[in-house]
Design an enzyme around this catalytic site. Sequence first.
Site, PDB file in Angstrom:
ATOM      1  N   VAL A 123       0.862  -1.182   0.000  1.00 41.22           N
ATOM      2  CA  VAL A 123       0.000   0.000   0.000  1.00 41.22           C
ATOM      3  C   VAL A 123       0.893   1.224   0.000  1.00 41.22           C
ATOM      4  CG1 VAL A 123      -1.975  -1.073   1.143  1.00 41.22           C
ATOM      5  CG2 VAL A 123      -0.179  -0.048   2.524  1.00 41.22           C
ATOM      6  N   SER A 124       0.475   2.245  -0.707  1.00 37.67           N
ATOM      7  CA  SER A 124       1.232   3.497  -0.749  1.00 37.67           C
ATOM      8  C   SER A 124       0.881   4.348   0.457  1.00 37.67           C
ATOM      9  CB  SER A 124       0.914   4.263  -2.037  1.00 37.67           C
ATOM     10  OG  SER A 124      -0.458   4.657  -2.039  1.00 37.67           O
ATOM     11  N   THR A 125       1.636   5.399   0.654  1.00 40.27           N
ATOM     12  CA  THR A 125       1.353   6.340   1.742  1.00 40.27           C
ATOM     13  C   THR A 125      -0.026   6.968   1.550  1.00 40.27           C
ATOM     14  OG1 THR A 125       3.719   6.817   1.901  1.00 40.27           O
ATOM     15  CG2 THR A 125       2.210   8.370   2.963  1.00 40.27           C
ATOM     16  N   GLN A 140      -2.674   4.540   2.644  1.00 39.48           N
ATOM     17  CA  GLN A 140      -2.714   4.462   4.108  1.00 39.48           C
ATOM     18  C   GLN A 140      -3.518   5.621   4.680  1.00 39.48           C
ATOM     19  OE1 GLN A 140       1.566   4.376   4.694  1.00 39.48           O
ATOM     20  NE2 GLN A 140       1.465   2.284   5.435  1.00 39.48           N
TER      21      GLN A 140
END
Length: 695
Positions: free
Chosen positions: A29-31, A34
């Site tokens: 998952v990317s920032t 998130q």
Amino acid sequence: MGKSVTSAIDIAARAIAGRRLRAVDYLRVSTEDQAKGYGIGYTGKRTAAHIARKQWDHVGTFKDEGESGTLPWELREGATEIMELAVQQPRPFDLVCVYETRAIGRKNRVFWEWVWKLQDLGIFVAVVDDDIDNTTEEGEARMRDKANEAFKELAKIRKRTQGGIQEKAELGGFTGGQARYGYRIVNKGQKGEQQLVLDVCDGGEACTRTDPCEAVHEADVLRLARRVAVRVKKNWEQVALYLNAEGFFTRSGKPWSGPNIRGRLMDEDLLNARIVFRDVKNGAQIGPDGNPVWGESVTIALPPMFTPGEVAELRATQGRAYHRSAIPDRVYPLSGRLLSPCGRHYVGSSPTEEESLHYVCSGKRPEYAGAATCSCSQIYAQGVEEWVWGNVCALLSDRDRLLALADEWVGAVAKQQVDYSTRLSSLDQKIAEQSDTIDLMTGVTAKQVTRQGLTGRAAEIAVEKKLQPFFAELEQLQSERADIELWQSEALEADQRAKDLHALAKSAHGRMEKFTKEQQVEWLALLDISVKVLENPPAMRRGIACPIGDWFRERNRAVPTLSEEVWQQIVEAEGFPNGGLVPRQSGGVAPRVVLEVFLRKAVTGASWPVLEAETGSKGLIGHWKRWSKQGRWDRVMEVMKHCDGVPVAPRHRLPKMEMTGKVRPGVILAATSGEAGGQEGHAQESGPWGGAYWT
């Protein structure tokens, strides 16, 4: 990695036909994801449920949290761990499960290179979101379609977004992001109405004449800084100190530094009252044709910060020259690789008033005007470069070791390669089949429209409409082929570079000592060399160099060792009374002591005051001047030319250092210099690196 895969290796060893597939899930998952609440836990529950529903054995979990999907798999830790296990024999798992296609990659090549590499190893990929996998030809086709749809949609969104920004720029509006320092945004939130204006008191609600605002307006700061810069003749440290003393800090609340305020005030866009949108000189994404990818460069006019006269006055002010700068065209191979005792790093530099080259600690540059700086002394460039490169050559002098390093590098590149040829052949077959289908369908469709009574242009349009899906599929296949052909050529270039490294290793043997600075930079990067300075370097010598040391260095001679036999020859040749052991006058120094001091100075590099304190004598430099002027020194050295000797002290002393390096994926080099003292602190004279080793 979460659940271990180690036990799965034993399972694979006992595998028989018809066994259940063993699956691992990959959670990325990317920032941004998130922040929206779609974290590792969210996707992990769904991949685990999917694996259970398919009745696969869940044997491991790998994670890349907060990693961008645009990064290739070899730059993501979790994805790399999967690939490292995938090449093992027997294979510890059969299938990798992801929640959605973008977990693998947000770019076409990033996605397919990972999927294809796993496929080449006999490992499948499953996507939970669309309930698809490439365990069958039909599933592989569905995965290709879904992935391509996602990439196209992402490209459309980006194109639409960039197009909107381009339109704003062309209309002279604010294109988004933070306002340039000295300006503020007006009409925030009003579509198409946002503009940049000077950040000055405008007499609004917060700024009235009867109740002045207490805000520090950025335009006022820049205008004050310009006046101060003119007054102090562009002494930027003084400008920064003045602003800090007045409480005018940067936008982030930090004190100003000289380079910071200079960069703000002397920015050409500020002085010319403009913003260059998609500036090719300032980070705009450039296409193969050299132009910006997402639109043309646009110059947006801004309200001027200064009048033309104020700009001219600032430009005309004669500023102070920077005291230090790197000599043009001089390569400093250790810049950024020398770690200082204060925790920063050294960079190549040279004082403008000196010809000597050296490295200076980046901690010497204050974080802001008036801030404390480190006490690290500069390091003589030639000495430390010879020390590092000489020992690199010594450690790589073993031909077999050098070739082993190159072989491992070549092997690492080979492990990342994908079988592009097979996929190109497969696409060629599909393209040929699709072309045949179009030919067949053209005849069939033409007969159909004829029976419908259509003729001329109407018939052509009807045929084109019916064949459009077939042509779209052909175009998609041809586009995929072009992409794969490009990826293959780039992969071949990477493979060739690895082979060139192997060839370089063969040819480098025995001649690395003669490498240019540019070649040294390449090898130091290849070996990932890092040199840690373990103590503050001795201060570099100022003023006149040691004349005795220079005498030996210029003649490339060792410093001779004085023996009794040779001293007697010198006494006879020079006619010293009393064997040269008694001073000629009260309070003087015996000739034997004078010579011993000269030789000691050549070996240690000690200063005259230090030697005078050790011997209790004065005027030693006077003795040297007389010996050299009268030719006595040359005559004595002629007598001693056949004596055994020791190396002369270097022009500048080096500190104790520790060097480490590695060739990926894991060949590690570690070495430490001898004691800082060595012979009077000359670390480079401490002999070979007994502690150096390879693992």
